[in-house]
Design a protein around this motif. Sequence first.
Motif, PDB file in Angstrom:
ATOM      1  N   GLU A  22       4.303  -3.811  -7.264  1.00 15.65           N
ATOM      2  CA  GLU A  22       3.607  -2.908  -6.834  1.00 15.65           C
ATOM      3  C   GLU A  22       2.856  -3.196  -5.097  1.00 15.65           C
ATOM      4  N   SER A  23       3.048  -4.231  -4.905  1.00 16.10           N
ATOM      5  CA  SER A  23       2.919  -4.598  -3.405  1.00 16.10           C
ATOM      6  C   SER A  23       3.888  -4.302  -2.577  1.00 16.10           C
ATOM      7  N   GLY A  24       4.976  -4.091  -2.946  1.00 19.56           N
ATOM      8  CA  GLY A  24       5.932  -3.703  -2.049  1.00 19.56           C
ATOM      9  C   GLY A  24       6.034  -2.112  -1.667  1.00 19.56           C
ATOM     10  N   SER A  25       6.970  -1.876  -0.663  1.00 14.85           N
ATOM     11  CA  SER A  25       7.150  -0.380  -0.307  1.00 14.85           C
ATOM     12  C   SER A  25       8.662  -0.008  -0.675  1.00 14.85           C
ATOM     13  N   VAL A  82      -6.155  -7.778  -3.365  1.00 13.32           N
ATOM     14  CA  VAL A  82      -6.074  -6.617  -2.612  1.00 13.32           C
ATOM     15  C   VAL A  82      -5.238  -5.789  -3.236  1.00 13.32           C
ATOM     16  N   THR A  83      -4.179  -5.909  -3.779  1.00 15.00           N
ATOM     17  CA  THR A  83      -3.417  -4.874  -4.574  1.00 15.00           C
ATOM     18  C   THR A  83      -4.220  -4.502  -5.920  1.00 15.00           C
ATOM     19  N   ASP A 131      -4.397 -11.268  -7.384  1.00 10.79           N
ATOM     20  CA  ASP A 131      -3.773 -10.556  -6.089  1.00 10.79           C
ATOM     21  C   ASP A 131      -4.969  -9.482  -5.877  1.00 10.79           C
ATOM     22  N   ARG A 176      -6.949  -1.966  -4.658  1.00  8.49           N
ATOM     23  CA  ARG A 176      -6.427  -0.930  -3.934  1.00  8.49           C
ATOM     24  C   ARG A 176      -5.999   0.061  -4.877  1.00  8.49           C
ATOM     25  N   LEU A 210       2.930  -6.892 -10.505  1.00  7.69           N
ATOM     26  CA  LEU A 210       1.914  -6.967  -9.294  1.00  7.69           C
ATOM     27  C   LEU A 210       2.543  -7.174  -8.029  1.00  7.69           C
ATOM     28  N   ALA A 211       3.674  -8.097  -8.019  1.00  9.94           N
ATOM     29  CA  ALA A 211       4.347  -8.229  -6.850  1.00  9.94           C
ATOM     30  C   ALA A 211       5.281  -6.907  -6.468  1.00  9.94           C
ATOM     31  N   ARG A 225       2.756 -11.209 -12.977  1.00 17.95           N
ATOM     32  CA  ARG A 225       2.995 -11.528 -11.724  1.00 17.95           C
ATOM     33  C   ARG A 225       3.815 -10.700 -11.133  1.00 17.95           C
TER      34      ARG A 225
END
Length: 82
Positions: A22-25, A66-67, A64, A70, A19-20, A16
């Motif tokens: 990877e969803s950041g910028s 969406v991630t 997740d 993508r 994945l978190a 988790r």
Amino acid sequence: MTDNADRPRTLSERDRAVLAMESGSWPGPGAKERAIREQLGMSPVRYYQLLNALLDDERALAHDPVTVNRLRRVRDARRSRR
């Protein structure tokens, strides 16, 4: 086909967290790699190995979508360019 009877039904905390992450910028070069080392305590190489495996894990997709979707599109586009 693999037997999933012994496999946990949910993702581990580490999965988790990957994945978190990877969803950041990220603000600039090296920031993500530094965060991987500091926050997850692993090398970027290991991180990307785990991430790639997660993209094929239906539990990750459920956690997740969406991630994962993508990243699957990005991976598929890279493969098709080769």
